[in-house]
Every structure is written in C-alpha cells, then in structure tokens.
Design a protein around this motif. Structure first.
Motif, mmCIF file in Angstrom:
data_model
loop_
_atom_site.group_PDB
_atom_site.id
_atom_site.type_symbol
_atom_site.label_atom_id
_atom_site.label_comp_id
_atom_site.label_asym_id
_atom_site.label_seq_id
_atom_site.Cartn_x
_atom_site.Cartn_y
_atom_site.Cartn_z
ATOM 1 N N MET A 126 0.833 -1.216 0.000
ATOM 2 C CA MET A 126 0.000 0.000 0.000
ATOM 3 C C MET A 126 0.861 1.256 0.000
ATOM 4 O O MET A 126 0.540 2.233 -0.672
ATOM 5 N N LEU A 127 1.934 1.248 0.762
ATOM 6 C CA LEU A 127 2.796 2.421 0.828
ATOM 7 C C LEU A 127 3.564 2.638 -0.474
ATOM 8 O O LEU A 127 3.920 3.770 -0.807
ATOM 9 N N ALA A 128 3.802 1.545 -1.223
ATOM 10 C CA ALA A 128 4.591 1.647 -2.449
ATOM 11 C C ALA A 128 3.755 1.963 -3.685
ATOM 12 O O ALA A 128 4.293 2.457 -4.679
ATOM 13 N N THR A 129 2.457 1.682 -3.662
ATOM 14 C CA THR A 129 1.645 1.907 -4.858
ATOM 15 C C THR A 129 1.056 3.315 -4.855
ATOM 16 O O THR A 129 0.694 3.837 -3.799
ATOM 17 N N PRO A 130 0.932 3.925 -6.027
ATOM 18 C CA PRO A 130 0.432 5.301 -6.092
ATOM 19 C C PRO A 130 -1.003 5.457 -5.602
ATOM 20 O O PRO A 130 -1.369 6.509 -5.088
ATOM 21 N N ARG A 131 -1.821 4.426 -5.741
ATOM 22 C CA ARG A 131 -3.230 4.517 -5.330
ATOM 23 C C ARG A 131 -3.468 3.865 -3.975
ATOM 24 O O ARG A 131 -4.605 3.612 -3.598
#
Length: 195
Positions: A126-131
C-alpha cells in the motif's frame, strides 16, 4: 500541487477498517468455541481430541465468515464491508464502477499474500503503490476510496465514492480524473475532450 499520491491517512483508515472487520468475524467465533467447549464437552472423550475438533471447526467457520464479510457482503452492499461503511470507505474498480463478486473473491484470497508477516507485506505494498492498493487490489484492479460525508459541496452526493485528491487529501475531488488521470483508468468513456 504535490503530486497524485494519496496521503498516508488512507493506509491508517484501511488498517482500522481491517481490524474492525476482523473483530466482527473473530469475536463470535471465539464466543462460539468457548460455549461449545463449556456446554458440549463429552466426558468419555479426551479433552485434547475434543479441542482439536473444535479448533478445526472454528477455522472452517472463520474462513466462511471471512468470505462473507470481505467478499459477499461488500458485493451485495455497494462495495463496503460493515467497517468500511462506518469509516466511509468503499471498494470500486479502477474505472469507478462496482466490482464483480469475482473481484471481491480475488481480493479476499490474496489476503494470504497481503497478510504475510502479520500484515506487513500488505502495508508495504500500500505504501509503495500510487493509489495505496494492497496486492489483492492490484490484481483485482480495484481501489479503496473514501465516501464523502454529508457535506460534499456543490453537485456532490454522500453516496458517491471519491477518489483520493491530488493534494493527498481523502476528501471528495471535483472529478475522478484529477486523482487517477483519464489515461490511467479510461474515465472518458468514449468522449473526447480538447484542452
């Protein structure tokens, strides 16, 4: 503008939602297990054997409860688990429509991956994905969005999902293309806009 990444608050809200939904499944299972052991322990059977049967039965019921809360319930209730409704979150597809039951099942099955290392794998994704999607969302092509409150501003509705705003705010945005980009999710639906 600071970019198109939603703020970290969405991750915290999703963690709170997950813990609340887990309690909705776990607490009744625990109470049922205690009641079964207390009321129905046969005297002629070893306690350990009886507890093994209870544990395996509770695991099966927990799996069914997880499927119900994370797949069937949101499919039938506008993309929201009970805790998502309380915290004003909703699961939508990348184009803003209601996901299929299959998408909810994929999201639930991939909790096995997202839940690795006590959920740290899902938090990292979650922290790594843009959305701010977990792995299950990426594969199912869904995103968790905030449902605006009663005060939504002109033209807004308390029942519409709002994509995270470009400034990192989780409030409603004027148009979903601001958060994700028309090219990212195909929100133009065949209409051509000249800028």
């Amino acid at each position: 503008m600071t970019g198109t990444r939603p703020g970290l608050g969405v991750v915290g809200r999703r963690l709170a939602q997950f813990m609340l939904d887990e309690m909705l499944v776990f607490v009744p299972m625990l109470l049922l297990a205690i009641a079964v052991v207390w009321l129905f322990h046969p005297h002629g059977v070893a306690l350990l054997t009886f507890l093994e049967v209870v544990v395996y039965t509770m695991l099966a019921l927990d799996f069914a409860g997880q499927w119900f809360v994370y797949a069937w319930w949101p499919y039938r209730h506008g993309g929201q688990t009970p805790a998502m409704r309380w915290l004003r979150l909703r699961v939508v597809t990348l184009d803003g429509t209601h996901p299929t039951l299959g998408a909810f099942v994929v999201r639930q099955l991939l909790m096995l991956v997202d839940g690795f290392a006590w959920g740290l794998a899902g938090i990292a994704v979650m922290l790594a994905t843009p959305r701010r999607q977990r792995f299950g969302d990426v594969v199912a092509r869904t995103v968790v969005v905030r449902v605006p409150g009663r005060r939504t501003g002109p033209g807004g509705s308390a029942h519409q999902a709002a994509f995270p705003g470009p400034d990192g705010d989780l409030g409603a945005v004027a148009d979903a293309q601001l958060a994700l980009g028309r090219a990212d999710v195909g929100l133009d639906r065949g209409h051509r806009h000249h800028e």
